[in-house]
Each structure stands twice: as structure tokens, then as C-alpha cells.
Design a protein around this motif. Structure first.
Motif, PDB file in Angstrom:
ATOM      1  N   MET A 139      42.166  86.710  83.976  1.00 38.90           N
ATOM      2  CA  MET A 139      43.279  87.115  83.136  1.00 38.90           C
ATOM      3  C   MET A 139      43.202  86.622  81.848  1.00 38.90           C
ATOM      4  O   MET A 139      43.054  86.937  80.539  1.00 38.90           O
ATOM      5  CB  MET A 139      44.532  87.057  83.612  1.00 38.90           C
ATOM      6  CG  MET A 139      45.748  87.387  82.790  1.00 38.90           C
ATOM      7  SD  MET A 139      47.294  87.085  83.460  1.00 38.90           S
ATOM      8  CE  MET A 139      47.250  85.242  82.919  1.00 38.90           C
ATOM      9  N   PHE A 140      42.878  85.102  81.815  1.00 35.76           N
ATOM     10  CA  PHE A 140      42.772  84.434  80.636  1.00 35.76           C
ATOM     11  C   PHE A 140      41.167  84.864  79.834  1.00 35.76           C
ATOM     12  O   PHE A 140      41.362  84.742  78.482  1.00 35.76           O
ATOM     13  CB  PHE A 140      42.751  82.955  80.678  1.00 35.76           C
ATOM     14  CG  PHE A 140      43.951  82.327  80.758  1.00 35.76           C
ATOM     15  CD1 PHE A 140      45.209  82.891  80.291  1.00 35.76           C
ATOM     16  CD2 PHE A 140      44.523  81.639  82.055  1.00 35.76           C
ATOM     17  CE1 PHE A 140      46.620  82.313  80.359  1.00 35.76           C
ATOM     18  CE2 PHE A 140      45.951  81.073  82.402  1.00 35.76           C
ATOM     19  CZ  PHE A 140      46.674  81.474  81.468  1.00 35.76           C
ATOM     20  N   ALA A 141      40.504  85.218  80.603  1.00 37.18           N
ATOM     21  CA  ALA A 141      39.120  85.634  80.104  1.00 37.18           C
ATOM     22  C   ALA A 141      39.341  86.797  79.209  1.00 37.18           C
ATOM     23  O   ALA A 141      39.096  86.888  78.138  1.00 37.18           O
ATOM     24  CB  ALA A 141      38.178  85.964  80.970  1.00 37.18           C
ATOM     25  N   PHE A 142      40.147  87.833  79.574  1.00 31.76           N
ATOM     26  CA  PHE A 142      40.423  88.899  78.932  1.00 31.76           C
ATOM     27  C   PHE A 142      41.367  88.595  77.462  1.00 31.76           C
ATOM     28  O   PHE A 142      41.100  89.013  76.494  1.00 31.76           O
ATOM     29  CB  PHE A 142      41.226  90.089  79.611  1.00 31.76           C
ATOM     30  CG  PHE A 142      40.364  90.653  80.621  1.00 31.76           C
ATOM     31  CD1 PHE A 142      39.249  91.325  80.127  1.00 31.76           C
ATOM     32  CD2 PHE A 142      40.335  90.745  81.831  1.00 31.76           C
ATOM     33  CE1 PHE A 142      38.242  91.960  81.116  1.00 31.76           C
ATOM     34  CE2 PHE A 142      39.608  91.282  82.968  1.00 31.76           C
ATOM     35  CZ  PHE A 142      38.648  91.970  82.259  1.00 31.76           C
ATOM     36  N   PHE A 143      42.176  87.704  77.730  1.00 30.68           N
ATOM     37  CA  PHE A 143      43.371  87.152  76.641  1.00 30.68           C
ATOM     38  C   PHE A 143      42.213  86.794  75.598  1.00 30.68           C
ATOM     39  O   PHE A 143      42.182  87.163  74.414  1.00 30.68           O
ATOM     40  CB  PHE A 143      44.049  86.039  77.068  1.00 30.68           C
ATOM     41  CG  PHE A 143      45.254  86.425  77.890  1.00 30.68           C
ATOM     42  CD1 PHE A 143      45.559  87.560  78.792  1.00 30.68           C
ATOM     43  CD2 PHE A 143      46.296  85.380  78.120  1.00 30.68           C
ATOM     44  CE1 PHE A 143      46.476  87.812  79.521  1.00 30.68           C
ATOM     45  CE2 PHE A 143      47.504  85.621  78.662  1.00 30.68           C
ATOM     46  CZ  PHE A 143      47.592  86.865  79.363  1.00 30.68           C
ATOM     47  N   ASN A 144      41.393  85.779  76.016  1.00 28.78           N
ATOM     48  CA  ASN A 144      40.574  85.068  74.861  1.00 28.78           C
ATOM     49  C   ASN A 144      39.539  86.022  74.287  1.00 28.78           C
ATOM     50  O   ASN A 144      39.571  86.154  73.106  1.00 28.78           O
ATOM     51  CB  ASN A 144      39.897  84.144  75.696  1.00 28.78           C
ATOM     52  CG  ASN A 144      40.439  82.821  75.811  1.00 28.78           C
ATOM     53  OD1 ASN A 144      40.480  82.097  74.579  1.00 28.78           O
ATOM     54  ND2 ASN A 144      41.129  82.217  76.743  1.00 28.78           N
ATOM     55  N   ILE A 145      38.678  86.855  75.221  1.00 30.99           N
ATOM     56  CA  ILE A 145      37.887  87.795  74.665  1.00 30.99           C
ATOM     57  C   ILE A 145      38.340  88.884  73.672  1.00 30.99           C
ATOM     58  O   ILE A 145      38.197  89.175  72.630  1.00 30.99           O
ATOM     59  CB  ILE A 145      36.928  88.492  75.578  1.00 30.99           C
ATOM     60  CG1 ILE A 145      36.127  87.198  76.136  1.00 30.99           C
ATOM     61  CG2 ILE A 145      35.933  89.554  75.016  1.00 30.99           C
ATOM     62  CD1 ILE A 145      35.480  87.737  77.780  1.00 30.99           C
ATOM     63  N   VAL A 146      39.732  89.581  74.166  1.00 31.55           N
ATOM     64  CA  VAL A 146      40.054  90.690  73.497  1.00 31.55           C
ATOM     65  C   VAL A 146      41.029  90.418  72.430  1.00 31.55           C
ATOM     66  O   VAL A 146      41.101  91.236  71.415  1.00 31.55           O
ATOM     67  CB  VAL A 146      40.676  91.716  74.684  1.00 31.55           C
ATOM     68  CG1 VAL A 146      41.048  93.202  74.115  1.00 31.55           C
ATOM     69  CG2 VAL A 146      39.498  91.853  75.710  1.00 31.55           C
ATOM     70  N   VAL A 147      42.021  89.646  72.715  1.00 32.36           N
ATOM     71  CA  VAL A 147      43.257  89.649  71.893  1.00 32.36           C
ATOM     72  C   VAL A 147      42.869  89.331  70.299  1.00 32.36           C
ATOM     73  O   VAL A 147      43.228  90.242  69.552  1.00 32.36           O
ATOM     74  CB  VAL A 147      44.282  88.713  72.475  1.00 32.36           C
ATOM     75  CG1 VAL A 147      45.646  88.392  71.292  1.00 32.36           C
ATOM     76  CG2 VAL A 147      44.964  89.251  73.654  1.00 32.36           C
ATOM     77  N   PRO A 148      42.196  88.223  70.134  1.00 30.42           N
ATOM     78  CA  PRO A 148      42.177  87.924  68.382  1.00 30.42           C
ATOM     79  C   PRO A 148      41.177  89.027  68.109  1.00 30.42           C
ATOM     80  O   PRO A 148      41.705  89.512  66.893  1.00 30.42           O
ATOM     81  CB  PRO A 148      41.069  86.691  68.395  1.00 30.42           C
ATOM     82  CG  PRO A 148      41.440  86.248  69.771  1.00 30.42           C
ATOM     83  CD  PRO A 148      41.496  87.206  70.948  1.00 30.42           C
ATOM     84  N   LEU A 149      40.307  89.898  68.712  1.00 29.98           N
ATOM     85  CA  LEU A 149      39.671  90.950  68.398  1.00 29.98           C
ATOM     86  C   LEU A 149      40.430  92.131  68.003  1.00 29.98           C
ATOM     87  O   LEU A 149      40.270  93.018  66.993  1.00 29.98           O
ATOM     88  CB  LEU A 149      38.287  91.342  69.268  1.00 29.98           C
ATOM     89  CG  LEU A 149      37.340  90.089  69.268  1.00 29.98           C
ATOM     90  CD1 LEU A 149      36.339  90.767  70.385  1.00 29.98           C
ATOM     91  CD2 LEU A 149      36.716  89.816  68.017  1.00 29.98           C
ATOM     92  N   GLN A 150      41.189  92.365  69.053  1.00 38.17           N
ATOM     93  CA  GLN A 150      42.239  93.483  68.845  1.00 38.17           C
ATOM     94  C   GLN A 150      43.314  93.622  67.705  1.00 38.17           C
ATOM     95  O   GLN A 150      43.466  94.475  67.285  1.00 38.17           O
ATOM     96  CB  GLN A 150      43.134  93.736  70.016  1.00 38.17           C
ATOM     97  CG  GLN A 150      42.238  94.693  71.129  1.00 38.17           C
ATOM     98  CD  GLN A 150      43.166  95.125  72.046  1.00 38.17           C
ATOM     99  OE1 GLN A 150      44.137  94.699  72.595  1.00 38.17           O
ATOM    100  NE2 GLN A 150      42.798  96.395  72.827  1.00 38.17           N
ATOM    101  N   ILE A 151      43.530  92.283  67.229  1.00 36.81           N
ATOM    102  CA  ILE A 151      44.581  92.287  66.253  1.00 36.81           C
ATOM    103  C   ILE A 151      43.849  91.764  65.077  1.00 36.81           C
ATOM    104  O   ILE A 151      44.715  91.319  64.051  1.00 36.81           O
ATOM    105  CB  ILE A 151      45.804  90.958  66.730  1.00 36.81           C
ATOM    106  CG1 ILE A 151      45.086  89.704  66.986  1.00 36.81           C
ATOM    107  CG2 ILE A 151      46.552  91.581  67.822  1.00 36.81           C
ATOM    108  CD1 ILE A 151      46.056  88.570  67.036  1.00 36.81           C
TER     109      ILE A 151
END
Lengths: 675, 199
Positions: A139-151
Motif C-alpha cells: 500500500m505504501f508503495a502505491f502511496f509513494n509512487i502515485v500520490v505525488p504524480l497524481q497531484i
């Protein structure tokens, strides 16, 4: 002569001392290392060979410096995300092997494949690893990879703290796994209820491995929760209002809110258990006025929210995938947001449903039964929204979409059995039976694991720049799915037939044999599915279809607007957002204008790499190991090291730098994006 | 261009410091829950004395009242330190921080003394569930104060070295938030544990 004799006497006495020392050493090592199990000796050899192999390859290819510079000291959220992902897949392997061993043991009546103690250890480590060291880090892998890129951000709010979180998780997981070969594994169940987990019944170091492995990685999870809330609240691209955020980012916010409220309780609970064990306290003992039920309440105050912590991001992933591959805007965006927020609040008021049989009284049970049933409502809203998004959409049956479609019926059945369990009077029958085991595996595998697999396939091209093979993916998909139903549907029936959870073996005349064999076959199917996936990754590295566009799925959110894999600063120019599905809007506008805008670069402010997070986590590991074996000197040494690292960081004033415009232009040119 | 970059940098720094302070508020939320769980445990176990010794026989009013006044005063002096910081006066800032530190050390010293006396009189952590809960709750607070002391010393040294900058300003703001928070927790400890214990 006298001299000689003296020498002789001297040498015999040293020999005697040596013998004594040798005996002591032998005695110590027989307690220190786990002995007597051929399978564990096998694992010892395998671990040593793997370690030697890794050291050899790194030395041979002269990669030590590279490893330190690029990975161990990195504060880049994308690299940290990849490290989270790799370690969690390793943990999935270990937890999966535990599961298969359990299923072999249960396949036949009166079977003695494992001894009972070993069986206890394996069901304990299976549960702990799958939730805390597989689901959480993935789950943290997705947080890290995706969140900054999505926002549209260049990193998380606190990049250094992010690295600390990862290394604390990593060394916590290592400490926990070490118990397999050193000291002995914990064997009191994945939540380690006292008094069984107290000193009287679990005197060995296994339980302390459990406490410190989870404690250390739990501090990391708590820090991640704070980090991502601040990232989402404060680092969004200009113009992106909260109600413009992609649903995955919303799900991360909901999940992190639960993290910061739930994880402190876990920290306290484990600390209290340790106080009982180490200082001979009486919080949860049967003597001295202790109350073991207090532990069970506390641990589930964390434990129940915990399952929503891992499932909400999976919901977010499904929302992204459904919209992308139905080529439509998500149906009911606002109701999706509200239902996630309601779930995150309600998740706090259901914990007692894990022990209706405690005898808290009818009124208490009614309260918790109703809150539990109520949580099904927002979840149902989400299911309908996904279905309505697909309705009249142009659905593309890609791998992420396959997993999403498989998830819906699976989760609905899991949810329905959950509602059955939530009826407090009926729960007296289901409690701790295989019905329960089937239920929570159905929501956790059908919800969380399927969701994370879907996310892996979806964002894989973004992370690594290539797609994963479709044919192998379909094999993996079908073996996993068929295996899942073959494994867990019989367990519902076994529950009704009276088979209780954590049972080690059973008699012929119980009539549980046939269904157990079927269940074991299903488990092996899932194991084969995992092998297909590992194969898929290796195949992809060599032959995978490269993604040169950065937008292989015709995506809707900002992560698809930049090259794959993204440059380390993510966005050369921070985009301006005007509404939901920001990247989709930009693409539509570009089609109309048919002209590329030229952007002016400006220097980018970035954090410097740092070795402190890694070193500090090593000190935590040393402290945890000392506390596990109750070696106070070692614990003090480790904790002093942790403190020294914190102070060293406090005195660092030069921790960031600017990327000059020329370098940005050069990087953007090299991926075919002219500025 | 050079001007623009410099301006950008300054702006960015302030933005960063603001985010860090806000993140620290979130940390305080988690710490609040941590203490909440400990208070709940204490409340559940407060009468579980295994029909033995109770708190009433051990809590000494002059001891815990002076601890309270010392900690409250230290909270006040840390507030004075922040006030001097906002006025840009480095000397009173460091001075008040040192006064705060000394008061904090007095508090921890008194607490250790209190524990020593209690243990000496036969109430150890393994006497009963009540005492385990008591020592755990109170010493968690004491541990927080001790960590705060080391932290504050480090910030005082940094202030001496670098003066009042946006970074050190943020650090002083955060440590004073932490210090006030510990003060607030102590007020609950004082009420729930000590006052209700001796009543």
C-alpha cells in the motif's frame, strides 16, 4: 622441569576453561539458533547462499557504491516506492509459503507433516506478515509512487521522513523474519493475545521479536500517515481543489487519517505487552489484577481500522482503473468521496465485533453489530458507482480491468458473509470457525490483494517504462481466481461443519477430509498464479513492450502526463489544474488547439540524498534485537545510536539543492519532450 | 533572474517551514491518542490493586503539587522564549530556553525521586495491575519530557551557532508546541492520577 610442569598445568587448566567456554557456547547457540527442524536447516542454507550470492554479485559488478548512492540513501519517492514494492513481494512469497505449508498440514486427517508447535508458528507468521509486512508496504508503495504524480508534486511533504519510514519498515520486517532462524518464531496468533503471549506461556524470544518487529515498522507507518496527509493537503498543483483530486488520492487521504488515529494505539498496545513481559508487569496477566480483555480491546481498536487502512487505497485503485478503461468519467465522484470519509469514521466504531463472545452484554453487542452493518452501506454505494461507471462505457479488457471485474463479485460475497458475521447472536456460532477464516480471506484477497495486483499492472509501465505480458497475465489471473474460490468456498462449509480456526489436525470421523483436500488444491493454484506473476516480471524486463508515450492506457490523471519512468523531479513544469481528470482535460484542449505549448523552465528545488535514515534504522534494528533477547546493553547502544542520528540530522542545515535549467532541458530532451 | 531565484528560494523556505509546523500538529494529534490509550488503560485498571496497596498510600501531595508548579512555570518561560524570538532578541530567547530547561530537569529529578521513594516503600511496577498502569502512564510522560530536554539543548546550541533564521524559528516554534502539549498532558495526569488518587 618445574617450569615445564607449570606450563603443563597451565595448559590443562586453559583446556578445561576452553572446554567450559565451548560448552557454554554450544548451550548458547542451541538456544540462540533454531535447531532440530530439517526444513529450517534448509532455510538456513538458502538464506546464507542468497546472502553470499548478493554480496558476490554486488562486489563482482562493483555495484556497492551504486547501491548506496542510488537506493540506500535516496529520498526520491519513486525509488522508495519501488523498494517498498520489492520487499512486499518478497514478503508475499514468504507469507504464501507459510500458507501452503498450513494447507498441506490440513489436507488430510491425522496428518503429521508439521508438528503442532511449528504449525502454531506458521499460522502466526502468516497472518502477521501478510497484513503488516505485505499489505501495508505494498500500500505504501502505491502511496509513494502515485500520490505525488497524481497531484502534480515533485516529492512528498517530508522526503527525508519518507526514507526513514521505509527503512524502519524494512528493518522491522527483517527483525521479525529473523525469528525464523534465530531464537524461534512467535506462536501466539497474529494478534498475540495474552495471557498466551505473556511471559508465563511464551517465555522464548519469539514474542519479543513480534513486538519489536511490528513496533519498529509501525513507527514508520505512523510517520508515513502524517507525511501523506500533509502531501495531499499542501503539495497539490495550483488549481487542484480537494474536490478535483483523483479518487486514489482521496482514498490515500482517508486511509492516512485512519493511520494517524489507529497506529498510536498499536504502539501503546505492544509497549504494554512488552512491559508485562520485560518488567514483570500485571496489565494483562491472570494474576495481580491484570485484565487480558483490555489487550484484546486495545489491539482491535487498531486492528479493525487497520483493515480499512489497507482496503480503502484498493478502492481508490479500482476507481482509477474503472474510469480509465471504461473511458468515462467516474460515476458519482462526490458520493465516492463521502462514502470513503464515512468509512474512515465508522471504522473506529466496530472493533468489538471481533469478540462478541467476550460477554460485554447485549447492549454493547447491539451497538457494534449495527455500526458494523452500517459500514456496508457506503461500501455498497461504491460498488454501484463502479458498476454505473462501466455501464455504457467502452470497456477495454486489459489486465488491470480484469482484476477489477473479478474483485466486484468476490468482494460482494465477502461483504455479505461479513454482514452475516456482524449479527451478534449468530456470531456465537461462527466465531473463530473456518467460516470466519473464509470471510476475511475473501475480503482481504478479493479486495486488497486483487486491488493491489490491479494497481501493479496499471502503474507498472509508469514505474518501469514497460508493460507486463498479457498472455502470462491471463494465466496468472485465472489460476489466482479459480484457486481462490476452490480454496475458500469449502472453508465456509467447513466452518458450518464445526471446524475451528487454528486447529492443528483433526480425526477421520469428523468428515472434514474431502473439503480440506479441495481447499489445499485451490491454495496451490494460487501459488501457481504467483509463479506466473514472477515469470511475467522477469519476462517483462527482457521482452516487455516499452512505453515511450508516458500514457499507455490513455489515462485521465496527471501521472500519465509525464514520461515513464518519470525524471527524478517528476514535472519539468508544474501543471495548472482546472478540474477533475486534469490530464484528460489537457489532452482535449491540446486536440482543439493542435499546438504544443512551450514552457519556460525554472530551477527546481530538490532535497539531497541522506544516509541517516538507513543508519538510524540499523540502530533501531540493533536496539530491537537487544530488547528481544533482553540484552539491555545492546538496547541502550542501539537507542543511543538512534538518538545520535536524530541529533546529527537536526544539525544538518544544508539538505537541499537546485537543479539548473540546463539539466532539466537536457533530461526532457533525452525523453523526447522538447521544452 | 538572480533576483527572481533568490526571491523564489525565500518564498519556498517559508512555505516549507509552515508545512513542517503543520505536520508537527498532526504528530501531536497522534501523541494525544497515545496518551489517550494509556489513560484508558489506567482508568480500566485503577481499582485492580489485587486487594493490596493503593495509590492513596503512596502519593505525596507536596511532591506532585511542586512538580505541577514547576512544569507549569516552565511552560510559561518557554512561551516567553517564543515571545523574545518574535521580537528578534536572541539573548533573552536563549536565556528563557535555559530557564525552561532547568525547570524541566527539576521536574524529571523530582519524578525520579518520587518513583525511588515509592519503590523503596514496596510499590514496584510488578506489585499489581494498578501500579503497572501507574508507572507506565507517568513515566511515558516523564520520558517525553526527558526527550524534550535533550531536543531543547540541541536547539539552544543551534540558536547560538546560527542565530534567529527561518529554520531555527521553526525549530523553536515546534519545541515550544511540544512543551506546551506535555504541560497539558500533565494537567490531566495531575487530575486523573494524583488528585483523584488521593481523594
Amino acid at each position: 622441569m618445574w617450569l615445564l610442569m607449570n606450563k603443563h598445568i597451565h595448559s590443562t587448566s586453559t583446556r578445561k576453561e576452553e572446554n567450559k567456554l565451548l560448552d557454554k557456547l554450544k548451550d548458547f547457540s542451541s538456544r540462540f539458533f533454531v535447531t532440530g527442524e530439517p526444513m529450517i536447516y534448509g532455510a538456513d542454507v538458502a538464506i546464507l547462499l542468497t546472502l553470499a550470492g548478493i554480496i558476490f554479485v554486488l562486489t563482482y559488478l562493483k555495484k556497492w557504491k551504486w547501491l548506496w548512492r542510488e537506493w540506500l540513501t535516496t529520498v526520491d519517492h519513486k525509488k522508495i516506492g519501488i523498494m517498498y514494492m520489492l520487499s512486499s513481494l518478497l514478503m508475499l512469497f514468504r507469507g504464501g509459503v507459510d500458507a501452503l505449508l498450513m494447507r498441506i498440514q490440513l489436507a488430510f486427517p491425522q496428518w503429521h507433516f508439521l508438528d503442532s508447535n511449528h504449525y502454531n508458528e506458521i499460522f502466526t507468521t502468516h497472518g502477521t506478515i501478510m497484513i503488516l509486512f505485505m499489505a501495508m508496504p505494498l500500500m505504501f508503495a502505491f502511496f509513494n509512487i502515485v500520490v505525488p504524480l497524481q497531484i502534480g508534486a515533485r516529492d512528498v511533504a517530508y522526503p527525508f521522513l519518507n526514507a526513514v519510514s521505509f527503512w524502519l519498515f524494512f528493518f522491522g520486517a527483517m527483525l521479525f523474519n529473523l525469528s525464523f532462524v534465530i531464537g524461534g518464531s512467535p506462536d501466539a496468533g497474529w494478534l498475540s493475545y495474552p495471557p498466551l503471549s505473556g511471559m508465563q506461556f511464551s517465555p522464548g524470544p519469539g514474542q519479543d521479536f513480534y513486538i519489536w518487529g511490528i513496533q519498529i515498522s509501525g513507527i514508520g507507518s505512523l510517520a508515513s500517515g502524517i507525511n501523506f496527509i500533509m502531501t495531499i493537503l499542501k503539495m497539490r498543483a495550483p488549481g487542484m481543489k480537494l474536490m478535483h483530486m483523483p479518487l486514489f488520492t482521496w482514498s490515500v487521504l482517508a486511509s492516512c487519517i485512519i493511520i494517524i488515529f489507529a497506529f498510536p494505539v498499536l504502539t501503546v498496545t505492544l509497549a504494554l505487552l512488552f512491559i508485562d513481559r520485560f518488567f514483570d508487569g500485571h496489565l494483562f496477566t491472570m494474576t495481580g489484577g491484570g485484565n487480558p480483555m483490555m489487550y484484546i480491546n486495545l489491539i482491535w481498536m487498531w486492528g479493525h481500522p487497520e483493515v480499512y487502512i489497507v482496503v480503502l487505497p484498493a478502492f481508490g485503485i479500482f476507481s482509477e482503473i474503472v474510469a480509465t478503461f471504461s473511458q468515462k468519467k467516474i460515476f458519482g465522484y462526490k458520493s465516492m468521496v463521502f462514502s470513503m470519509m464515512i468509512i474512515s469514521v465508522l471504522s473506529y466504531f466496530t472493533w468489538v465485533h471481533h469478540f462478541f463472545t467476550m460477554g460485554a452484554g447485549a447492549n454493547v453487542n447491539v451497538f457494534f453489530a449495527i455500526t458494523t452493518m452500517a459500514i456496508g452501506i457506503p461500501t455498497g454505494v461504491k460498488v454501484f458507482n463502479w458498476l454505473f461507471t462501466m455501464f455504457r462505457g467502452r470497456i477495454q479488457m486489459t489486465q488491470p480491468m480484469l482484476w477489477t471485474i473479478a474483485f466486484i463479485p468476490c468482494f460482494v460475497v465477502g461483504g455479505a458473509t461479513g454482514v452475516m458475521l456482524s449479527a451478534a447472536p449468530a456470531d456465537y456460532q461462527y466465531h473463530n470457525s473456518y467460516f470466519l477464516v473464509a470471510h476475511f480471506h475473501q475480503v482481504l484477497i478479493g479486495g486488497v490483494v486483487f486491488g493491489f495486483f490491479a494497481g501493479l499492472y496499471y502503474w507498472w509501465p509508469k514505474m518501469f517504462g514497460f508493460k507486463l505480458n498479457d498472455r502470462l497475465g491471463k494465466w496468472a489471473f485465472w489460476t489466482w481466481n479459480i484457486g481462490f474460490y476452490v480454496c475458500f468456498m469449502p472453508q465456509y462449509a467447513l466452518g458450518f461443519m464445526g471446524m475451528t480456526r487454528r486447529i492443528y489436525t483433526y480425526d477421520f470421523d469428523m468428515g472434514w477430509g474431502p473439503l480440506n483436500v479441495i481447499s489445499t488444491v485451490g491454495a496451490f493454484f494460487m501459488g501457481i498464479g504467483f509463479i506466473f506473476q514472477a515469470w511475467q516480471i522477469l519476462h517483462g524486463i527482457k521482452y516487455g513492450e516499452r512505453d515511450v508515450t508516458g500514457d499507455p492506457w490513455n489515462g485521465r490523471t496527471l501521472e500519465w502526463s509525464i514520461p515513464s519512468p518519470p525524471p527524478h523531479y517528476n514535472f519539468a513544469v508544474i501543471p495548472t489544474v482546472t478540474g477533475q481528470d486534469a490530464w484528460w482535460t489537457i489532452k482535449e484542449e491540446r486536440k482543439k488547439k493542435k499546438a504544443k505549448e512551450t514552457a519556460a523552465f525554472s530551477p527546481i528545488h530538490m532535497p539531497k540524498n541522506s544516509g541517516i535514515p538507513f543508519i538510524m534504522a540499523v540502530f533501531w534494528f540493533i536496539a530491537g534485537f537487544g530488547l528481544t533477547f533482553h540484552w539491555v546493553w545492546m538496547a541502550i547502544f542501539g537507542l543511543t545510536g538512534v538518538g545520535a542520528c536524530l541529533l546529527a540530522r537536526s544539525f544538518q542545515y544544508n539538505s537541499d539543492y537546485y537543479i539548473p535549467v540546463d539539466e532539466i532541458r537536457h533530461t526532457e530532451d533525452s525523453v523526447g519532450r522538447v521544452g | 533572474m538572480a533576483y527572481a531565484t533568490a526571491h523564489h528560494e525565500e518564498h519556498h523556505d517559508e512555505h516549507d517551514e509552515g508545512i513542517t509546523v503543520m505536520g508537527f500538529w498532526l504528530f501531536l494529534v497522534t501523541d494525544c491518542i497515545l496518551f489517550g490509550a494509556l489513560f484508558a488503560t489506567y482508568a480500566v485498571l485503577v481499582n485492580h490493586t489485587a486487594s493490596g496497596l493503593t495509590g492513596k498510600e503512596f502519593f505525596e501531595v507536596p511532591g506532585f503539587v511542586s512538580e505541577t508548579f514547576i512544569l507549569l512555570t516552565s511552560s510559561f518561560t518557554s512561551g516567553l522564549a517564543v515571545l523574545s524570538m518574535h521580537k528578534g532578541k536572541i539573548k533573552p530567547l536563549i536565556g528563557w530556553l535555559i530557564v525552561t530547561l532547568l525547570l524541566g530537569m527539576c521536574f524529571v529529578g523530582l519524578e525520579i525521586h518520587e518513583f525511588q521513594t515509592m519503590v523503596h516503600e514496596g510499590a514496584t511496577i510488578s506489585t499489581s495491575a494498578f501500579f503497572t498502569a501507574f508507572y507506565t502512564l507517568v513515566s511515558t510522560h516523564g520520558l517525553h519530557v526527558s526527550v524534550g530536554i535533550i531536543w531543547m539543548i540541541s536547539i539552544t546550541i543551534q540558536l547560538k551557532r546560527y542565530g534567529i533564521t527561518s529554520v531555527t524559528k521553526r525549530k523553536v516554534t515546534i519545541i515550544s508546541l511540544y512543551w506546551h502539549f506535555l504541560d497539558a498532558v500533565w494537567i490531566f495526569l495531575y487530575t486523573v492520577v494524583y488528585l483523584m488518587g488521593v481523594m
